[in-house]
Design a protein around this motif. Structure first.
Motif, PDB file in Angstrom:
ATOM      1  N   GLY A 107       0.844  -1.193   0.000  1.00  0.00           N
ATOM      2  CA  GLY A 107       0.000   0.000   0.000  1.00  0.00           C
ATOM      3  C   GLY A 107       0.875   1.237   0.000  1.00  0.00           C
ATOM      4  N   LEU A 108       0.664   2.123  -0.962  1.00  0.00           N
ATOM      5  CA  LEU A 108       1.570   3.251  -1.159  1.00  0.00           C
ATOM      6  C   LEU A 108       1.065   4.538  -0.511  1.00  0.00           C
ATOM      7  CD1 LEU A 108       2.396   2.670  -4.919  1.00  0.00           C
ATOM      8  CD2 LEU A 108       3.767   2.003  -2.935  1.00  0.00           C
ATOM      9  N   LEU A 109      -0.022   5.049  -1.029  1.00  0.00           N
ATOM     10  CA  LEU A 109      -0.567   6.313  -0.553  1.00  0.00           C
ATOM     11  C   LEU A 109      -2.082   6.223  -0.553  1.00  0.00           C
ATOM     12  CD1 LEU A 109       1.725   7.101  -3.008  1.00  0.00           C
ATOM     13  CD2 LEU A 109       1.450   9.294  -1.900  1.00  0.00           C
ATOM     14  N   CYS A 110      -2.701   7.063   0.261  1.00  0.00           N
ATOM     15  CA  CYS A 110      -4.150   7.200   0.228  1.00  0.00           C
ATOM     16  C   CYS A 110      -4.499   8.677   0.240  1.00  0.00           C
ATOM     17  CB  CYS A 110      -4.808   6.473   1.392  1.00  0.00           C
ATOM     18  SG  CYS A 110      -4.417   7.138   3.027  1.00  0.00           S
ATOM     19  N   ILE A 111      -5.743   8.948  -0.168  1.00  0.00           N
ATOM     20  CA  ILE A 111      -6.242  10.316  -0.152  1.00  0.00           C
ATOM     21  C   ILE A 111      -7.634  10.307   0.453  1.00  0.00           C
ATOM     22  CG2 ILE A 111      -7.155  10.205  -2.521  1.00  0.00           C
ATOM     23  CD1 ILE A 111      -6.182  13.178  -2.766  1.00  0.00           C
ATOM     24  N   SER A 112      -7.891  11.268   1.299  1.00  0.00           N
ATOM     25  CA  SER A 112      -9.160  11.324   2.017  1.00  0.00           C
ATOM     26  C   SER A 112     -10.220  12.050   1.203  1.00  0.00           C
ATOM     27  CB  SER A 112      -8.963  12.055   3.348  1.00  0.00           C
ATOM     28  OG  SER A 112      -8.725  13.439   3.112  1.00  0.00           O
ATOM     29  N   LYS A 113     -11.410  12.078   1.737  1.00  0.00           N
ATOM     30  CA  LYS A 113     -12.508  12.787   1.079  1.00  0.00           C
ATOM     31  C   LYS A 113     -12.193  14.278   0.979  1.00  0.00           C
ATOM     32  CE  LYS A 113     -16.639  11.758   2.533  1.00  0.00           C
ATOM     33  NZ  LYS A 113     -17.783  11.333   3.373  1.00  0.00           N
ATOM     34  N   SER A 114     -11.498  14.808   1.960  1.00  0.00           N
ATOM     35  CA  SER A 114     -11.183  16.238   1.957  1.00  0.00           C
ATOM     36  C   SER A 114      -9.946  16.565   1.122  1.00  0.00           C
ATOM     37  CB  SER A 114     -10.960  16.730   3.394  1.00  0.00           C
ATOM     38  OG  SER A 114      -9.798  16.138   3.944  1.00  0.00           O
ATOM     39  N   GLY A 115      -9.251  15.548   0.663  1.00  0.00           N
ATOM     40  CA  GLY A 115      -8.088  15.774  -0.201  1.00  0.00           C
ATOM     41  C   GLY A 115      -6.744  15.663   0.492  1.00  0.00           C
ATOM     42  N   SER A 116      -6.754  15.377   1.799  1.00  0.00           N
ATOM     43  CA  SER A 116      -5.472  15.183   2.471  1.00  0.00           C
ATOM     44  C   SER A 116      -4.941  13.797   2.132  1.00  0.00           C
ATOM     45  CB  SER A 116      -5.631  15.333   3.977  1.00  0.00           C
ATOM     46  OG  SER A 116      -6.468  14.319   4.493  1.00  0.00           O
ATOM     47  N   SER A 117      -3.628  13.659   2.167  1.00  0.00           N
ATOM     48  CA  SER A 117      -3.034  12.385   1.765  1.00  0.00           C
ATOM     49  C   SER A 117      -2.052  11.884   2.802  1.00  0.00           C
ATOM     50  CB  SER A 117      -2.344  12.529   0.408  1.00  0.00           C
ATOM     51  OG  SER A 117      -1.267  13.447   0.489  1.00  0.00           O
ATOM     52  N   THR A 118      -1.807  10.597   2.747  1.00  0.00           N
ATOM     53  CA  THR A 118      -0.837   9.944   3.603  1.00  0.00           C
ATOM     54  C   THR A 118       0.013   9.019   2.762  1.00  0.00           C
ATOM     55  OG1 THR A 118      -2.351  10.013   5.480  1.00  0.00           O
ATOM     56  CG2 THR A 118      -0.513   8.482   5.628  1.00  0.00           C
ATOM     57  N   ASN A 119       1.311   9.062   2.986  1.00  0.00           N
ATOM     58  CA  ASN A 119       2.247   8.204   2.272  1.00  0.00           C
ATOM     59  C   ASN A 119       2.763   7.149   3.241  1.00  0.00           C
ATOM     60  OD1 ASN A 119       4.553   7.096   0.989  1.00  0.00           O
ATOM     61  ND2 ASN A 119       4.818   8.946  -0.217  1.00  0.00           N
ATOM     62  N   TYR A 120       2.642   5.890   2.876  1.00  0.00           N
ATOM     63  CA  TYR A 120       2.979   4.797   3.769  1.00  0.00           C
ATOM     64  C   TYR A 120       4.326   4.150   3.473  1.00  0.00           C
ATOM     65  CZ  TYR A 120      -1.819   4.966   5.434  1.00  0.00           C
ATOM     66  OH  TYR A 120      -3.004   5.365   5.986  1.00  0.00           O
ATOM     67  N   VAL A 121       4.948   4.546   2.392  1.00  0.00           N
ATOM     68  CA  VAL A 121       6.169   3.858   1.960  1.00  0.00           C
ATOM     69  C   VAL A 121       7.302   4.858   1.829  1.00  0.00           C
ATOM     70  CG1 VAL A 121       7.204   2.473   0.143  1.00  0.00           C
ATOM     71  CG2 VAL A 121       4.821   2.113   0.769  1.00  0.00           C
ATOM     72  N   ASP A 122       8.351   4.676   2.617  1.00  0.00           N
ATOM     73  CA  ASP A 122       9.467   5.617   2.614  1.00  0.00           C
ATOM     74  C   ASP A 122      10.136   5.721   1.245  1.00  0.00           C
ATOM     75  OD1 ASP A 122      10.604   4.850   5.994  1.00  0.00           O
ATOM     76  OD2 ASP A 122       9.094   6.246   5.260  1.00  0.00           O
ATOM     77  N   SER A 123      10.179   4.622   0.527  1.00  0.00           N
ATOM     78  CA  SER A 123      10.913   4.621  -0.733  1.00  0.00           C
ATOM     79  C   SER A 123      10.284   5.496  -1.819  1.00  0.00           C
ATOM     80  CB  SER A 123      11.075   3.193  -1.259  1.00  0.00           C
ATOM     81  OG  SER A 123       9.818   2.637  -1.595  1.00  0.00           O
TER      82      SER A 123
ATOM     83  N   LYS B 246       8.439   8.397  -0.913  1.00  0.00           N
ATOM     84  CA  LYS B 246       8.231   9.746  -0.372  1.00  0.00           C
ATOM     85  C   LYS B 246       9.094  10.751  -1.120  1.00  0.00           C
ATOM     86  CE  LYS B 246       6.690   8.473   4.262  1.00  0.00           C
ATOM     87  NZ  LYS B 246       6.977   8.464   5.710  1.00  0.00           N
ATOM     88  N   GLY B 247       8.478  11.861  -1.465  1.00  0.00           N
ATOM     89  CA  GLY B 247       9.164  12.883  -2.233  1.00  0.00           C
ATOM     90  C   GLY B 247       9.144  12.635  -3.728  1.00  0.00           C
ATOM     91  N   ARG B 248       8.697  11.445  -4.137  1.00  0.00           N
ATOM     92  CA  ARG B 248       8.649  11.121  -5.568  1.00  0.00           C
ATOM     93  C   ARG B 248       7.222  10.885  -6.064  1.00  0.00           C
ATOM     94  NH1 ARG B 248      10.876   6.594  -7.489  1.00  0.00           N
ATOM     95  NH2 ARG B 248      10.605   5.366  -5.571  1.00  0.00           N
ATOM     96  N   PHE B 249       6.367  10.300  -5.241  1.00  0.00           N
ATOM     97  CA  PHE B 249       4.993   9.975  -5.637  1.00  0.00           C
ATOM     98  C   PHE B 249       4.028  10.902  -4.918  1.00  0.00           C
ATOM     99  CE2 PHE B 249       5.509   5.157  -6.750  1.00  0.00           C
ATOM    100  CZ  PHE B 249       6.580   5.467  -7.549  1.00  0.00           C
ATOM    101  N   THR B 250       3.021  11.341  -5.653  1.00  0.00           N
ATOM    102  CA  THR B 250       1.996  12.214  -5.096  1.00  0.00           C
ATOM    103  C   THR B 250       0.625  11.733  -5.545  1.00  0.00           C
ATOM    104  OG1 THR B 250       3.513  14.096  -5.240  1.00  0.00           O
ATOM    105  CG2 THR B 250       1.185  14.593  -4.908  1.00  0.00           C
ATOM    106  N   ILE B 251      -0.317  11.733  -4.621  1.00  0.00           N
ATOM    107  CA  ILE B 251      -1.688  11.352  -4.936  1.00  0.00           C
ATOM    108  C   ILE B 251      -2.558  12.599  -4.931  1.00  0.00           C
ATOM    109  CG2 ILE B 251      -2.292  10.870  -2.527  1.00  0.00           C
ATOM    110  CD1 ILE B 251      -4.012   8.522  -3.540  1.00  0.00           C
TER     111      ILE B 251
END
Length: 125
Positions: free
Chosen positions: A47-63, A65-70
């Motif tokens: 599992g890489l990243l998720c995005i909430s209903k409000s548009g906030s996101s969480t990144n679960y994978v250090d590798s 981070k800084g490269r992938f955006t949801i």
């Protein structure tokens, strides 16, 4: 028919970029938290990243981070995964999932709901 369809995968050279799309049909994504996953041959699903209903996101994978955006565009019923500075180890089948929720934020990685079939990303010179 209720489904998620991913697109945008392909072959890219190391250091390149891709933007994946996850589009819903038969339902609207407004009330869903969305997650992007990947699975490489012989490896467990990640599992890489998720995005909430409000548009906030969480990144679960250090590798990644800084490269992938949801991001999400509810007007297009689509969630995106922007992938930059791609590496060979990013090669995998990427797929999205949508989980209905009443929570605006934060997001959580879907554990049920709707799942797409995936789009293949291959990073190679």
């Amino acid at each position: 028919q209720l489904q998620l369809v991913e697109s945008g995968g392909g072959l890219v050279q190391p250091g390149g970029s891709l933007r994946l799309s996850c589009t819903a049909s038969g339902f609207t994504l407004d009330d869903f938290t969305i997650g992007w996953f990947r699975q490489a041959p012989g490896k467990e699903r990640e599992g890489l990243l998720c995005i909430s209903k409000s548009g906030s996101s969480t990144n679960y994978v250090d590798s990644v981070k800084g490269r992938f955006t949801i991001s999400r565009d509810n007007t297009k019923n689509t969630v995106y995964l922007q992938m930059n500075s791609l590496k060979a180890e990013d090669t995998a089948n990427y797929y999205c999932a949508a989980q209905w929720t009443v929570v605006q934020s934060p997001c959580v990685m879907p554990w049920g709901g709707y799942w797409g079939q995936g789009t293949q990303v291959t990073v190679s010179s």
